[in-house]
Design a protein around this motif. Structure first.
Motif, mmCIF file in Angstrom:
data_model
loop_
_atom_site.group_PDB
_atom_site.id
_atom_site.type_symbol
_atom_site.label_atom_id
_atom_site.label_comp_id
_atom_site.label_asym_id
_atom_site.label_seq_id
_atom_site.Cartn_x
_atom_site.Cartn_y
_atom_site.Cartn_z
ATOM 1 N N CYS A 149 -13.692 -8.288 5.349
ATOM 2 C CA CYS A 149 -12.913 -7.309 4.593
ATOM 3 C C CYS A 149 -13.245 -7.422 3.109
ATOM 4 O O CYS A 149 -13.483 -8.517 2.603
ATOM 5 C CB CYS A 149 -11.423 -7.596 4.831
ATOM 6 S SG CYS A 149 -10.349 -6.453 3.976
ATOM 7 N N ALA A 151 -11.102 -6.133 0.754
ATOM 8 C CA ALA A 151 -9.872 -5.937 -0.032
ATOM 9 C C ALA A 151 -9.410 -7.261 -0.643
ATOM 10 O O ALA A 151 -9.736 -8.328 -0.135
ATOM 11 C CB ALA A 151 -8.785 -5.355 0.865
ATOM 12 N N CYS A 153 -6.171 -8.442 -1.067
ATOM 13 C CA CYS A 153 -4.740 -8.717 -0.855
ATOM 14 C C CYS A 153 -4.423 -10.198 -1.129
ATOM 15 O O CYS A 153 -5.094 -11.083 -0.594
ATOM 16 C CB CYS A 153 -4.330 -8.369 0.562
ATOM 17 S SG CYS A 153 -4.838 -6.723 1.062
ATOM 18 N N PHE A 155 -2.080 -12.175 -0.249
ATOM 19 C CA PHE A 155 -1.449 -13.040 0.759
ATOM 20 C C PHE A 155 -2.427 -13.393 1.878
ATOM 21 O O PHE A 155 -2.052 -14.071 2.830
ATOM 22 C CB PHE A 155 -0.213 -12.351 1.364
ATOM 23 C CG PHE A 155 -0.497 -10.961 1.857
ATOM 24 C CD1 PHE A 155 -1.014 -10.750 3.117
ATOM 25 C CD2 PHE A 155 -0.284 -9.868 1.021
ATOM 26 C CE1 PHE A 155 -1.308 -9.473 3.555
ATOM 27 C CE2 PHE A 155 -0.577 -8.590 1.449
ATOM 28 C CZ PHE A 155 -1.097 -8.383 2.722
ATOM 29 N N CYS A 156 -3.648 -12.929 1.777
ATOM 30 C CA CYS A 156 -4.556 -12.982 2.922
ATOM 31 C C CYS A 156 -5.862 -13.689 2.558
ATOM 32 O O CYS A 156 -6.423 -13.439 1.487
ATOM 33 C CB CYS A 156 -4.857 -11.548 3.362
ATOM 34 S SG CYS A 156 -6.012 -11.457 4.725
ATOM 35 N N ILE A 158 -8.418 -13.686 4.862
ATOM 36 C CA ILE A 158 -9.440 -13.201 5.813
ATOM 37 C C ILE A 158 -10.803 -13.052 5.129
ATOM 38 O O ILE A 158 -11.824 -13.482 5.683
ATOM 39 C CB ILE A 158 -8.998 -11.861 6.446
ATOM 40 C CG1 ILE A 158 -7.786 -12.073 7.355
ATOM 41 C CG2 ILE A 158 -10.139 -11.172 7.191
ATOM 42 C CD1 ILE A 158 -8.068 -12.658 8.709
ATOM 43 N N PRO A 159 -10.870 -12.450 3.931
ATOM 44 C CA PRO A 159 -12.202 -12.313 3.326
ATOM 45 C C PRO A 159 -12.892 -13.664 3.106
ATOM 46 O O PRO A 159 -14.113 -13.753 3.182
ATOM 47 C CB PRO A 159 -11.921 -11.612 1.991
ATOM 48 C CG PRO A 159 -10.640 -10.861 2.241
ATOM 49 C CD PRO A 159 -9.838 -11.752 3.141
ATOM 50 N N GLN A 193 -10.635 -5.638 10.708
ATOM 51 C CA GLN A 193 -9.682 -6.008 9.648
ATOM 52 C C GLN A 193 -9.285 -4.743 8.893
ATOM 53 O O GLN A 193 -8.126 -4.570 8.536
ATOM 54 C CB GLN A 193 -10.298 -7.036 8.679
ATOM 55 C CG GLN A 193 -10.868 -8.277 9.347
ATOM 56 C CD GLN A 193 -9.836 -9.092 10.089
ATOM 57 O OE1 GLN A 193 -8.629 -8.911 9.913
ATOM 58 N NE2 GLN A 193 -10.294 -9.982 10.938
ATOM 59 N N TYR A 231 -6.588 1.319 6.604
ATOM 60 C CA TYR A 231 -6.188 0.876 5.252
ATOM 61 C C TYR A 231 -5.761 2.116 4.482
ATOM 62 O O TYR A 231 -6.487 3.128 4.481
ATOM 63 C CB TYR A 231 -7.400 0.215 4.593
ATOM 64 C CG TYR A 231 -7.142 -0.457 3.273
ATOM 65 C CD1 TYR A 231 -6.548 -1.715 3.218
ATOM 66 C CD2 TYR A 231 -7.522 0.149 2.071
ATOM 67 C CE1 TYR A 231 -6.351 -2.350 2.001
ATOM 68 C CE2 TYR A 231 -7.320 -0.483 0.864
ATOM 69 C CZ TYR A 231 -6.734 -1.740 0.831
ATOM 70 O OH TYR A 231 -6.536 -2.364 -0.372
ATOM 71 N N ARG A 270 -2.446 -4.400 -3.435
ATOM 72 C CA ARG A 270 -2.643 -3.383 -2.401
ATOM 73 C C ARG A 270 -2.603 -2.014 -3.076
ATOM 74 O O ARG A 270 -2.103 -1.883 -4.199
ATOM 75 C CB ARG A 270 -1.493 -3.446 -1.383
ATOM 76 C CG ARG A 270 -1.356 -4.757 -0.665
ATOM 77 C CD ARG A 270 -2.134 -4.830 0.596
ATOM 78 N NE ARG A 270 -1.891 -3.720 1.489
ATOM 79 C CZ ARG A 270 -2.602 -3.487 2.592
ATOM 80 N NH1 ARG A 270 -3.602 -4.274 2.920
ATOM 81 N NH2 ARG A 270 -2.333 -2.463 3.384
HETATM 82 S S1 SF4 Z 1 -4.533 -8.030 4.631
HETATM 83 FE FE1 SF4 Z 1 -6.066 -6.806 5.705
HETATM 84 S S2 SF4 Z 1 -6.876 -5.451 4.106
HETATM 85 FE FE2 SF4 Z 1 -5.862 -7.137 3.037
HETATM 86 S S3 SF4 Z 1 -7.486 -8.682 2.684
HETATM 87 FE FE3 SF4 Z 1 -6.457 -9.221 4.612
HETATM 88 S S4 SF4 Z 1 -7.720 -8.263 6.191
HETATM 89 FE FE4 SF4 Z 1 -8.243 -7.251 4.237
#
Ligand code: SF4
Length: 451
Positions: A149, A151, A153, A155-156, A158-159, A193, A231, A270
């Protein structure tokens, strides 16, 4: 080699585990139903929030304790990206760690493990008890179109765990969709994602609409292609028009918004312009008046005030979503949000979650009531009698469990359908009653006996 996969986390991880199964299946390895019967136990981990990290670690430790002589314990998935070495150091029973999406690595490992079966026999692993896992035909399957991803964000992570967006080539996805259709799958659920960013890394401007067009044409026999994890800033007019025009794309979209207060959304990094968000939903409803909208929110994000929470409640009432999921903010210790000073107390988060779900339930009840008397197509999920535990439903006898186009698997409501039908059947039915989240329906034509 006999293997068993334990899958933790979300639908994207389910899709990853299926990918691992395909790699192992191609190597003639056999899935077994229980870890104690496997030569190799694979844990596909999740590290989205601290609670999921803990669940992953607890699962690994439990399997390490129960590990049989000669058995191999392998850890894969999200958690390994940041904590692979740590896990190995803390749980010495782990034999191998593979990063997320390292399918080739797992395949090569499985090939090398094969000779260990001799050891396994020496150690008397119960050959007779090794039950090859026979999967029941399933009505619905996930298709992961991209991972990673772009983005930011707060709190995340994932990237950091999965890297930047990387999309699967359309040809690969089409081949997989055809394989699923040939298996008898009646619904393909697209996950990622950020599904709406599909193809940007491949240089495509309208990657997702183009992919939908190609998938729709490739598997016309699949009645529902469903879109999850859109998204807000990436839902375009072209996408809405494409969804409306294609006969087998469900008029359904899941767009996790996370919040509706512009101040909170800015703090979350966001898309924060709620006017644009309202315009996006209006555009989707204009293109598809019957579209079902799903979203998810986080309550109790650091610094969330009562006023900001009230804004969120008002927004949920105004937008009248068909389905709302609500999580209390749960920190991921490596994310910036976890380091915010103004953490909201747990009891406040819980209270806000209850309040939001009450409003969401009122809205969902109203939306459901509008369907009473209308005809819908129901995809039968289970030929077992409907569960009697659904509040306010009949006692479950004489009903099967299904879903309409308005309901994604596992996260949305159900349709309790009168009669006996096999999983995977599509049944035209009239809605006879609405519950808060579920519908009750009777077939329009006479029931066909279950095969
Ligand atoms: S919440 Fe979703 S859109 Fe935001 S960084 Fe995580 S995976 Fe990406």
């Amino acid at each position: 080699m006999r293997y068993h996969i334990v899958t933790l986390g979300c639908a994207k991880n389910v899709a990853d585990s299926e990918r691992i199964e395909r790699v192992l299946g191609a190597g003639a390895h056999v899935a077994v139903a229980a870890p104690q019967h496997a030569d190799v136990v694979i844990v596909n981990t999740c590290g989205f929030i601290d609670a999921s990290k803990e669940e992953s670690v607890d699962t690994i430790v439990g399997l390490a304790v129960a590990k049989k002589a000669g058995q191999r314990l392998v850890v894969a998935g999200c958690l390994t990206a940041l904590h692979g070495e740590e896990l190995r150091a803390e749980v010495p029973e782990i034999d191998a760690v593979f990063g997320a999406e390292d399918w080739a690595g797992i395949g090569a490992y499985a090939r090398a493990v094969e000779p260990l079966r001799l050891d396994a026999q020496r150690y008397e692993l119960p050959e007779s008890a090794a039950i090859p896992l026979v999967r029941a035909p399933r009505p619905s399957a996930y298709l992961k179109i991209s991972d990673g991803c772009n983005a930011p964000c707060t709190f995340c992570i994932i990237p950091r765990m999965k890297g930047k967006l990387h999309s699967a080539p359309a040809e690969e996805l089409i081949a997989e969709a055809r394989r699923l259709a040939a298996e008898g799958v009646r619904e393909i659920v697209l996950v990622a994602q950020d599904s709406t960013d599909y193809g940007r890394d491949l240089g495509l401007r309208d990657g997702l609409p183009e992919l939908l067009e190609r998938l729709s044409a490739a598997v016309p026999e699949v009645p529902w292609i469903r879109l999850m994890y859109a998204y807000p800033g990436h839902v375009t007019r072209r996408l809405a028009g494409t969804m409306a025009a294609l006969p087998n794309v469900a008029h359904y979209i899941d767009i996790p918004l996370q919040h509706a207060s512009e101040a909170v959304l800015r703090r979350m990094k966001r898309p924060s312009n709620t006017r644009l968000v309202r315009e996006m939903f209006a555009m989707l409803r204009e293109a598809m008046p019957d579209i079902a909208l799903r979203t998810t929110f986080i309550v109790g994000y650091p610094g969330e005030t009562e006023r900001e929470f009230e804004e969120l409640l008002a927004f949920v009432r105004e937008l009248a979503f068909d389905h709302v999921g609500c999580f209390t903010f749960s920190p991921q210790s490596e994310s910036p949000a976890a380091r915010e000073p103004a953490q909201v107390p747990e009891r406040v988060k819980k209270r806000r979650q209850r309040a939001l779900m009450e409003v969401a339930q009122q809205v969902s009840t109203i939306r459901n009531r509008a369907f009473v008397g209308r005809e819908i197509d129901v995809l039968v999920e289970s030929s077992d009698a409907a569960r009697a535990t659904i509040d306010g439903a009949p006692d479950g006898r004489g009903f099967v469990v299904g879903r309409s186009y308005r309901d994604a698997p596992e996260v949305d409501g159900l349709v309790l359908l009168e009669g006996e039908y096999a999983a995977g059947e599509f049944v035209r039915a009239r809605v006879t009653r609405a519950l808060a989240y579920d519908l009750i329906a009777a077939p329009v034509a006479a029931p066909v006996p279950a095969r």
